[in-house]
Design a protein around this motif. Structure first.
Motif, PDB file in Angstrom:
ATOM      1  N   VAL A   1      -7.106  -4.099  -3.810  1.00  0.00           N
ATOM      2  CA  VAL A   1      -6.871  -4.069  -5.257  1.00  0.00           C
ATOM      3  C   VAL A   1      -7.951  -3.283  -6.010  1.00  0.00           C
ATOM      4  N   PRO A   2      -9.252  -3.548  -5.773  1.00  0.00           N
ATOM      5  CA  PRO A   2     -10.258  -2.756  -6.515  1.00  0.00           C
ATOM      6  C   PRO A   2     -10.260  -1.279  -6.146  1.00  0.00           C
ATOM      7  N   LEU A   3      -9.832  -0.956  -4.923  1.00  0.00           N
ATOM      8  CA  LEU A   3      -9.774   0.451  -4.527  1.00  0.00           C
ATOM      9  C   LEU A   3      -8.651   1.173  -5.260  1.00  0.00           C
ATOM     10  N   PHE A   4      -7.522   0.499  -5.430  1.00  0.00           N
ATOM     11  CA  PHE A   4      -6.443   1.093  -6.232  1.00  0.00           C
ATOM     12  C   PHE A   4      -6.874   1.224  -7.689  1.00  0.00           C
ATOM     13  N   ALA A   5      -7.552   0.206  -8.209  1.00  0.00           N
ATOM     14  CA  ALA A   5      -8.008   0.268  -9.606  1.00  0.00           C
ATOM     15  C   ALA A   5      -8.929   1.460  -9.814  1.00  0.00           C
ATOM     16  N   ARG A   6      -9.799   1.700  -8.844  1.00  0.00           N
ATOM     17  CA  ARG A   6     -10.731   2.829  -8.951  1.00  0.00           C
ATOM     18  C   ARG A   6      -9.978   4.158  -8.832  1.00  0.00           C
ATOM     19  N   ARG A   7      -9.018   4.217  -7.920  1.00  0.00           N
ATOM     20  CA  ARG A   7      -8.249   5.451  -7.721  1.00  0.00           C
ATOM     21  C   ARG A   7      -7.495   5.828  -9.001  1.00  0.00           C
ATOM     22  N   TRP A   8      -6.990   4.817  -9.705  1.00  0.00           N
ATOM     23  CA  TRP A   8      -6.127   5.063 -10.848  1.00  0.00           C
ATOM     24  C   TRP A   8      -6.849   5.016 -12.199  1.00  0.00           C
ATOM     25  N   GLU A   9      -8.178   4.863 -12.220  1.00  0.00           N
ATOM     26  CA  GLU A   9      -8.864   4.602 -13.480  1.00  0.00           C
ATOM     27  C   GLU A   9      -8.698   5.733 -14.495  1.00  0.00           C
ATOM     28  N   SER A  10      -8.476   6.961 -14.040  1.00  0.00           N
ATOM     29  CA  SER A  10      -8.317   8.071 -14.984  1.00  0.00           C
ATOM     30  C   SER A  10      -6.851   8.376 -15.306  1.00  0.00           C
ATOM     31  N   THR A  11      -5.935   7.623 -14.706  1.00  0.00           N
ATOM     32  CA  THR A  11      -4.508   7.887 -14.901  1.00  0.00           C
ATOM     33  C   THR A  11      -3.845   6.918 -15.864  1.00  0.00           C
ATOM     34  N   GLY A  12      -4.486   5.786 -16.113  1.00  0.00           N
ATOM     35  CA  GLY A  12      -3.877   4.772 -16.965  1.00  0.00           C
ATOM     36  C   GLY A  12      -3.069   3.746 -16.204  1.00  0.00           C
ATOM     37  N   VAL A  13      -2.876   3.927 -14.899  1.00  0.00           N
ATOM     38  CA  VAL A  13      -2.171   2.936 -14.092  1.00  0.00           C
ATOM     39  C   VAL A  13      -3.115   1.768 -13.836  1.00  0.00           C
ATOM     40  N   THR A  14      -2.605   0.540 -13.990  1.00  0.00           N
ATOM     41  CA  THR A  14      -3.429  -0.649 -13.796  1.00  0.00           C
ATOM     42  C   THR A  14      -2.859  -1.529 -12.696  1.00  0.00           C
TER      43      THR A  14
ATOM     44  N   TYR B   1       0.841  -1.203   0.000  1.00  0.00           N
ATOM     45  CA  TYR B   1       0.000   0.000   0.000  1.00  0.00           C
ATOM     46  C   TYR B   1       0.876   1.255   0.000  1.00  0.00           C
ATOM     47  N   GLN B   2       1.854   1.286   0.887  1.00  0.00           N
ATOM     48  CA  GLN B   2       2.704   2.462   1.020  1.00  0.00           C
ATOM     49  C   GLN B   2       3.537   2.703  -0.233  1.00  0.00           C
ATOM     50  N   LEU B   3       4.088   1.648  -0.813  1.00  0.00           N
ATOM     51  CA  LEU B   3       4.879   1.801  -2.031  1.00  0.00           C
ATOM     52  C   LEU B   3       4.018   2.257  -3.201  1.00  0.00           C
ATOM     53  N   ASN B   4       2.818   1.697  -3.315  1.00  0.00           N
ATOM     54  CA  ASN B   4       1.934   2.100  -4.412  1.00  0.00           C
ATOM     55  C   ASN B   4       1.677   3.606  -4.397  1.00  0.00           C
ATOM     56  N   LEU B   5       1.421   4.135  -3.216  1.00  0.00           N
ATOM     57  CA  LEU B   5       1.088   5.550  -3.118  1.00  0.00           C
ATOM     58  C   LEU B   5       2.324   6.442  -3.164  1.00  0.00           C
ATOM     59  N   SER B   6       3.418   5.968  -2.598  1.00  0.00           N
ATOM     60  CA  SER B   6       4.644   6.766  -2.625  1.00  0.00           C
ATOM     61  C   SER B   6       5.219   6.885  -4.032  1.00  0.00           C
ATOM     62  N   LEU B   7       4.971   5.868  -4.865  1.00  0.00           N
ATOM     63  CA  LEU B   7       5.566   5.836  -6.200  1.00  0.00           C
ATOM     64  C   LEU B   7       4.543   6.057  -7.315  1.00  0.00           C
ATOM     65  N   GLU B   8       3.291   6.393  -6.975  1.00  0.00           N
ATOM     66  CA  GLU B   8       2.233   6.334  -7.982  1.00  0.00           C
ATOM     67  C   GLU B   8       2.464   7.277  -9.170  1.00  0.00           C
ATOM     68  N   SER B   9       3.185   8.370  -8.969  1.00  0.00           N
ATOM     69  CA  SER B   9       3.425   9.268 -10.105  1.00  0.00           C
ATOM     70  C   SER B   9       4.364   8.636 -11.132  1.00  0.00           C
ATOM     71  N   GLN B  10       5.098   7.595 -10.747  1.00  0.00           N
ATOM     72  CA  GLN B  10       6.030   6.928 -11.649  1.00  0.00           C
ATOM     73  C   GLN B  10       5.494   5.603 -12.182  1.00  0.00           C
ATOM     74  N   LEU B  11       4.403   5.120 -11.596  1.00  0.00           N
ATOM     75  CA  LEU B  11       3.908   3.783 -11.918  1.00  0.00           C
ATOM     76  C   LEU B  11       3.126   3.756 -13.221  1.00  0.00           C
ATOM     77  N   ARG B  12       3.196   2.595 -13.881  1.00  0.00           N
ATOM     78  CA  ARG B  12       2.362   2.314 -15.040  1.00  0.00           C
ATOM     79  C   ARG B  12       1.503   1.066 -14.793  1.00  0.00           C
ATOM     80  N   ARG B  13       2.075   0.091 -14.096  1.00  0.00           N
ATOM     81  CA  ARG B  13       1.333  -1.142 -13.809  1.00  0.00           C
ATOM     82  C   ARG B  13       1.847  -1.756 -12.508  1.00  0.00           C
ATOM     83  N   VAL B  14       0.918  -2.372 -11.756  1.00  0.00           N
ATOM     84  CA  VAL B  14       1.246  -3.071 -10.513  1.00  0.00           C
ATOM     85  C   VAL B  14       0.702  -4.495 -10.600  1.00  0.00           C
ATOM     86  N   VAL B  15       1.539  -5.452 -10.249  1.00  0.00           N
ATOM     87  CA  VAL B  15       1.105  -6.850 -10.135  1.00  0.00           C
ATOM     88  C   VAL B  15       1.368  -7.300  -8.708  1.00  0.00           C
TER      89      VAL B  15
END
Length: 253
Positions: free
Chosen positions: A157-170, A103-117
């Motif tokens: 996972v679905p909460l991150f998907a919803r947060r990122w739906e307009s950014t292109g991050v999956t 959770y912490q890494l996803n949010l700390s790095l989200e401006s650089q992210l394109r995809r998370v598995v």
């Protein structure tokens, strides 16, 4: 060249994920507690610890400097606790590593992210996470706590998907199957019996395959049991409680 970051990339399934992505032409950065740990050819290693708010902050800072873009972040590192241990924040160790750190890494790095598995576990179905007890080990159990932490992590996972739906991050999650790794190893007679049984299990490369397949997928907010898509846990109220709690405990978001 695309960049992939893999936590726990120095052994087991993580090592095999790194090797496969490097063969596929990625620049691969493996996160490991030991910078001198074995690594596949061509894979970089970044020293990083996922067991507390402070250490994850430090890792995020290093990755931000090292990787201008993270085309895929694979959360592979996990702890299966054999005894109750706490991190420097007073949080049960596996809850910190398996749930709070991604959770912490996803949010700390989200401006650089394109995809998370997110590497998950089919045992999440046995989890009964309690936000008032599980983070502090008040319901600790040598088997079930691992399941609790994996369920908590999967529910976001679905909460991150919803947060990122307009950014292109999956983001998607996958259970890689039961494989022969060191996860959950124990000492004594019980440990010897478990190691004997594990000799019959598939090699870590088998577990890496469904994870690597998801790297190039374009969907989001999904969970796969190896190669088969299955429904995510449907407990929206609990999921939002866990999100807000993680935000409070990590300072992220």
């Amino acid at each position: 060249m695309q960049t992939a970051v893999v936590t726990g990339g120095n052994r087991g399934i993580g090592y095999e994920i790194c090797a496969a992505l490097a063969r596929d032409g990625y620049r691969v950065v493996a996160v490991s507690r030991n910078p001198n740990a074995p690594r596949p050819p061509g894979v970089e290693v970044v020293k990083g610890d996922l067991d507390s708010r402070k250490t994850v902050d430090g890792l995020a800072a290093v990755l931000s400097r090292t990787c201008s873009t993270i085309d895929v972040l694979v959360h592979n590192a996990a702890v299966w606790p054999t005894e109750l241990r706490f991190n420097e924040d007073g949080i049960e160790e596996s809850f910190a590593v398996n749930h709070l750190a991604p959770y912490q890494l996803n949010l700390s790095l989200e401006s650089q992210l394109r995809r998370v598995v997110q590497v998950s576990a089919g045992l999440y179905v046995r989890g009964r996470v309690d936000p008032a007890r599980t983070p502090w080990g008040k319901d600790f159990h040598r088997m079930r706590t691992y399941c609790d932490t994996k369920r908590a992590n999967l529910m976001l996972v679905p909460l991150f998907a919803r947060r990122w739906e307009s950014t292109g991050v999956t983001i998607d999650a996958v259970h890689p199957g039961v494989n022969r790794t060191g996860l959950g190893d124990r000492t004594g007679v019980q440990g010897a019996l478990l190691r004997a049984v594990k000799r019959l299990w598939p090699a870590p490369g088998n577990g890496a395959a469904p994870v690597v397949r998801l790297v190039s997928e374009t969907g989001t907010g999904r969970y796969f049991n190896m190669d088969k898509e299955e429904p995510l846990p449907a407990e929206p109220e609990l999921a939002h409680r866990l999100w807000e709690q993680a935000k409070e405990l990590t300072g992220a978001g």
